[in-house]
Design an enzyme around this catalytic site. Structure first.
Site, PDB file in Angstrom:
ATOM      1  CG  ASP A  17      -0.080  -0.062   2.440  1.00  0.00           C
ATOM      2  OD1 ASP A  17       1.044   0.335   2.754  1.00  0.00           O
ATOM      3  OD2 ASP A  17      -1.082  -0.477   3.543  1.00  0.00           O
ATOM      4  NE  ARG A  18       0.103   8.447  -0.010  1.00  0.00           N
ATOM      5  CZ  ARG A  18      -0.598   9.576  -0.206  1.00  0.00           C
ATOM      6  NH1 ARG A  18      -2.030   9.341   0.242  1.00  0.00           N
ATOM      7  NH2 ARG A  18      -0.020  10.749  -0.115  1.00  0.00           N
TER       8      ARG A  18
END
Length: 145
Positions: A17-18
Site C-alpha cells: 500500500d502507500r
C-alpha cells in the site's frame, strides 16, 4: 522424495500500500505460490493433476496476520500438509522474514478433489499416485511435530 525446500518470495512494490506495507490479500497469493511449489517439489504439480482430470478447489482460507511485511523484504513461506484423507486436504502456512526469522503470518487452506464434471473424487480410488504423494507429505509433517 528429497527434502522440501521452503518457498521464497521477494516483496514487490505492487503488493504494498502507500505506506510500503504488504496488502493482506497478497498473503493468500503467497499461500498459493507456496502450495504450487510444494506439490512440484513432491513430484507432481497442478498441471499434472489437471491433465488427469482432477481439480482441487479451495474450500476455505484462514490467515492470522501477526506483523507487517514491507516492500523489498524477502519472506520464506513454509507449507505443510496438515490433514489428508483422500477426499479433502488441509495445508498450513507460515510466512517468515528471511532476515529476522520472525513469523509474520500463519494460515491454512482447505481443499477437496473433484473431477471435470465437478463431482467429488477420492484420490485413493481415482489417482493412487497423487494419493500416495499427499499421504507421504502428511506423514512427513506429522514426523516433524
Amino acid at each position: 522424495m528429497s527434502r522440501i525446500e521452503p518457498y521464497k518470495h521477494k516483496v514487490q512494490y505492487y503488493e504494498t500500500d502507500r505506506m510500503g506495507i504488504v496488502h493482506h490479500s497478497n498473503y493468500i497469493r503467497w499461500f498459493e505460490e507456496a502450495r504450487t511449489d510444494l506439490m512440484e517439489q513432491m513430484g507432481m504439480g497442478y498441471e499434472e493433476m489437471e491433465k488427469r482430470g482432477i481439480m482441487s478447489p479451495v474450500l476455505s482460507v484462514e490467515a492470522d496476520y501477526l506483523r507487517m511485511v514491507h516492500f523489498g523484504s524477502v519472506v520464506t513461506v513454509n507449507a505443510y500438509i496438515k490433514e489428508y484423507n483422500g477426499i479433502k486436504m488441509t495445508i498450513v502456512y507460515e510466512v517468515v522474514d528471511s532476515k529476522t526469522e520472525m513469523v509474520h503470518c500463519r494460515g491454512l487452506t482447505k481443499h477437496c478433489f473433484i473431477n471435470e464434471a465437478g463431482k467429488p473424487v477420492s484420490l485413493k480410488q481415482s489417482c493412487l499416485e497423487f494419493h500416495d504423494m499427499f499421504a507421504k507429505g502428511l506423514c512427513d509433517y506429522k514426523n516433524q511435530q
